[in-house]
Enzyme design. Structure first.
Site, PDB file in Angstrom:
ATOM      1  CE  LYS A  87      -4.080   2.158   0.471  1.00 41.30           C
ATOM      2  NZ  LYS A  87      -4.969   2.345   1.564  1.00 41.30           N
ATOM      3  CG  ASN A 125      -0.950   5.365   0.058  1.00 42.65           C
ATOM      4  OD1 ASN A 125      -1.060   4.553   0.959  1.00 42.65           O
ATOM      5  ND2 ASN A 125      -2.009   5.829  -0.591  1.00 42.65           N
ATOM      6  CG  ASN A 131      -5.680   8.391  -7.902  1.00 36.71           C
ATOM      7  OD1 ASN A 131      -5.288   9.504  -7.572  1.00 36.71           O
ATOM      8  ND2 ASN A 131      -6.174   7.522  -7.027  1.00 36.71           N
ATOM      9  CD  GLU A 185     -10.376  15.941  -6.728  1.00 37.08           C
ATOM     10  OE1 GLU A 185     -10.538  16.151  -5.503  1.00 37.08           O
ATOM     11  OE2 GLU A 185     -10.766  16.725  -7.602  1.00 37.08           O
TER      12      GLU A 185
HETATM   13  N1  LIG Z   1     -10.634   8.578   3.618  1.00 35.11           N
HETATM   14  C1  LIG Z   1     -10.361   7.404   3.061  1.00 35.11           C
HETATM   15  O1  LIG Z   1     -11.077   6.940   2.154  1.00 35.11           O
HETATM   16  C2  LIG Z   1      -9.195   6.588   3.541  1.00 35.11           C
HETATM   17  C3  LIG Z   1      -8.330   7.074   4.491  1.00 35.11           C
HETATM   18  N2  LIG Z   1      -7.288   6.276   4.928  1.00 35.11           N
HETATM   19  C4  LIG Z   1      -6.365   6.747   5.954  1.00 35.11           C
HETATM   20  O2  LIG Z   1      -7.084   6.871   7.174  1.00 35.11           O
HETATM   21  C5  LIG Z   1      -6.553   7.957   7.960  1.00 35.11           C
HETATM   22  C6  LIG Z   1      -7.662   8.965   8.206  1.00 35.11           C
HETATM   23  O3  LIG Z   1      -8.038   9.517   6.970  1.00 35.11           O
HETATM   24  P1  LIG Z   1      -9.375  10.368   6.765  1.00 35.11           P
HETATM   25  O4  LIG Z   1     -10.483   9.709   7.461  1.00 35.11           O
HETATM   26  O5  LIG Z   1      -9.490  10.627   5.326  1.00 35.11           O
HETATM   27  O6  LIG Z   1      -8.975  11.712   7.540  1.00 35.11           O
HETATM   28  P2  LIG Z   1      -9.957  12.802   8.189  1.00 35.11           P
HETATM   29  O7  LIG Z   1      -9.135  14.027   8.381  1.00 35.11           O
HETATM   30  O8  LIG Z   1     -11.200  12.892   7.375  1.00 35.11           O
HETATM   31  O9  LIG Z   1     -10.347  12.165   9.598  1.00 35.11           O
HETATM   32  C7  LIG Z   1      -9.554  12.199  10.753  1.00 35.11           C
HETATM   33  C8  LIG Z   1     -10.422  12.760  11.853  1.00 35.11           C
HETATM   34  O10 LIG Z   1      -9.790  12.548  13.113  1.00 35.11           O
HETATM   35  C9  LIG Z   1     -10.124  13.669  13.932  1.00 35.11           C
HETATM   36  N3  LIG Z   1      -9.165  13.734  15.053  1.00 35.11           N
HETATM   37  C10 LIG Z   1      -7.818  13.865  15.005  1.00 35.11           C
HETATM   38  N4  LIG Z   1      -7.308  13.879  16.260  1.00 35.11           N
HETATM   39  C11 LIG Z   1      -8.367  13.758  17.109  1.00 35.11           C
HETATM   40  C12 LIG Z   1      -8.481  13.734  18.518  1.00 35.11           C
HETATM   41  N5  LIG Z   1      -7.405  13.817  19.323  1.00 35.11           N
HETATM   42  N6  LIG Z   1      -9.713  13.624  19.067  1.00 35.11           N
HETATM   43  C13 LIG Z   1     -10.810  13.539  18.274  1.00 35.11           C
HETATM   44  N7  LIG Z   1     -10.755  13.543  16.917  1.00 35.11           N
HETATM   45  C14 LIG Z   1      -9.551  13.664  16.344  1.00 35.11           C
HETATM   46  C15 LIG Z   1     -10.011  14.848  12.989  1.00 35.11           C
HETATM   47  O11 LIG Z   1     -10.692  15.978  13.509  1.00 35.11           O
HETATM   48  C16 LIG Z   1     -10.662  14.269  11.722  1.00 35.11           C
HETATM   49  O12 LIG Z   1     -12.051  14.526  11.718  1.00 35.11           O
HETATM   50  C17 LIG Z   1      -5.384   8.518   7.141  1.00 35.11           C
HETATM   51  O13 LIG Z   1      -4.182   7.892   7.523  1.00 35.11           O
HETATM   52  C18 LIG Z   1      -5.742   8.122   5.714  1.00 35.11           C
HETATM   53  O14 LIG Z   1      -4.613   8.061   4.870  1.00 35.11           O
HETATM   54  C19 LIG Z   1      -7.112   4.995   4.484  1.00 35.11           C
HETATM   55  C20 LIG Z   1      -7.949   4.483   3.546  1.00 35.11           C
HETATM   56  C21 LIG Z   1      -9.043   5.232   2.967  1.00 35.11           C
HETATM   57  C1  LIG Z   2      -4.832   4.289  -3.093  1.00 30.98           C
HETATM   58  C2  LIG Z   2      -5.068   5.793  -3.076  1.00 30.98           C
HETATM   59  C3  LIG Z   2      -3.981   6.485  -3.842  1.00 30.98           C
HETATM   60  C4  LIG Z   2      -6.409   5.967  -3.768  1.00 30.98           C
HETATM   61  O1  LIG Z   2      -6.692   7.287  -4.086  1.00 30.98           O
HETATM   62  C5  LIG Z   2      -5.098   6.296  -1.635  1.00 30.98           C
HETATM   63  O2  LIG Z   2      -5.025   5.508  -0.722  1.00 30.98           O
HETATM   64  C6  LIG Z   2      -5.132   7.737  -1.296  1.00 30.98           C
HETATM   65  O3  LIG Z   2      -5.646   8.530  -2.073  1.00 30.98           O
HETATM   66  O4  LIG Z   2      -4.610   8.063  -0.211  1.00 30.98           O
END
Ligand SMILES: NC(=O)C1=CN([C@@H]2O[C@H](COP(=O)(O)OP(=O)(O)OC[C@H]3O[C@@H](n4cnc5c(N)ncnc54)[C@H](O)[C@@H]3O)[C@@H](O)[C@H]2O)C=CC1
Ligand SMILES: CC(C)(CO)C(=O)C(=O)O
Length: 309
Positions: A183, A187, A201, A251
């Protein structure tokens, strides 16, 4: 299973909602206002792939919680704080679902319970307070971070996910590390390139974009092998190309972060590759250049301190 989802943003809200649909699961979301207030008032609405509303417990206070499982879904730069807050509670296991590398080490440094690693290709965006858009069905893989513990807990977590109809696989410690590195290659190749070129992408599927994918993937595979994880360079490059094709209309998360003027996860993606490569005496010029470009943008926007090292 009692589950705390720490970080009720995009992916955390989606996983929390899907798990909360299972009558045997009890879900508490830890998030920030105004999302928390909206979920408390009217429930958590999921749109997109499926449309439904659930009413999980919700709080802004991540301290003194207890559950069978804490799922960590904050961005990587918030993992340290999340781990500190989780350490004030009691959990049978904690599982990161985050992108990038190093999150599990941070959790293990603070928490005494077994740490699981996880990776998912489900896609979500929290669009407005109380609502998360479910953009793509994918799969989720979990496994114990250390080889000696938590295999049984990983199986239980896998069953809890499967009960929510999530497409789930459970790996051993060696298997989950390979998955995380694979993964990471996707990324590392897709996120900074699409963020800098401001393209979806799919633009990396043909030249000139595709010319970048292979060298980046090969550098990551070489670094993985030097770190003791057996990743074949050709297979890794082909796997990244498959991700490009499968997510052509997306995106990337880094493109979205840069477009919205937010800090990125560059440090745990290309930054991690550069650090590991340096430790093993490997040159990774393409990853280093991309890391430096994104860091330069973050520093210029005041999102990080300038690097003095
Ligand atoms: N969004 C997606 O489709 C995917 C995301 N990821 C990974 O998952 C992780 C999260 O990504 P997203 O959900 O997109 O980010 P996001 O920014 O939408 O969500 C994270 C949330 O955690 C909250 N947060 C942070 N610290 C906190 C605390 N101390 N107390 C309470 N809330 C807190 C933030 O306010 C935010 O709402 C990242 O590492 C990302 O790369 C992995 C696969 C898919
Ligand atoms: C696999 C990929 C690149 C899909 O958009 C992703 O995990 C990201 O956007 O952080």
């Amino acid at each position: 299973m009692d589950i705390v989802v720490f970080g009720a943003g995009s992916i955390g809200s989606l996983f929390g909602a899907l798990l909360a649909r299972v009558p045997d699961h009890s879900v508490t979301l830890v998030g920030r206002e105004p999302h928390v207030a909206a979920v408390r008032d009217a429930g958590l609405r999921v749109t997109g792939v499926d449309e439904f509303v659930v009413r999980p417990a919700v709080t802004t206070d991540g301290t003194d919680l207890s559950a069978d499982l804490a799922l960590v879904t904050v961005k990587a730069f918030d993992t340290e704080t999340a781990a500190e807050e989780l350490a004030t509670g009691a959990f049978r296991a904690v599982c990161s679902l985050q992108n990038g590398m190093g999150n599990e080490e941070t959790l293990a440094r603070h928490l005494e319970c077994p740490v699981l690693a996880g990776t998912t290709s489900y896609g979500a965006v929290r669009e407005s307070p109380g609502t998360v858009a479910w953009n793509g069905r994918g799969d989720v893989v979990v496994g114990p971070w250390e080889p000696t513990d938590a295999t049984g807990v990983a199986e239980e977590v896998g069953e809890a996910f499967a009960a929510a109809d999530l497409s789930t696989a459970v790996e051993d410690a060696a298997g989950i590390r390979r998955r995380l590195w694979r993964k990471l290659a996707a990324n590392a190749a897709i996120n900074p390139t699409t963020a800098l070129a401001r393209v979806e992408n799919g633009a990396l599927g043909d030249p000139p974009g595709s010319d970048l994918v292979e060298p980046i993937a090969r550098e990551v595979a070489a670094t993985a092998r030097a770190s003791g994880v057996d990743l074949d360079a050709d297979e890794t490059a082909a796997a990244v190309t498959e991700v490009v094709d499968a997510t052509a209309a997306n995106e990337s998360s880094m493109y979205r972060d840069v477009a919205r003027g937010r800090r990125t996860e560059i440090d745990v993606i290309n930054g991690y590759v550069v650090e590991q490569a340096r430790e093993h005496g490997i040159d990774v010029p393409t990853n280093r250049t991309l890391r430096t470009l994104i860091r330069t943008w973050e520093a210029a926007r005041g999102l990080r301190e300038p690097d003095r090292s």
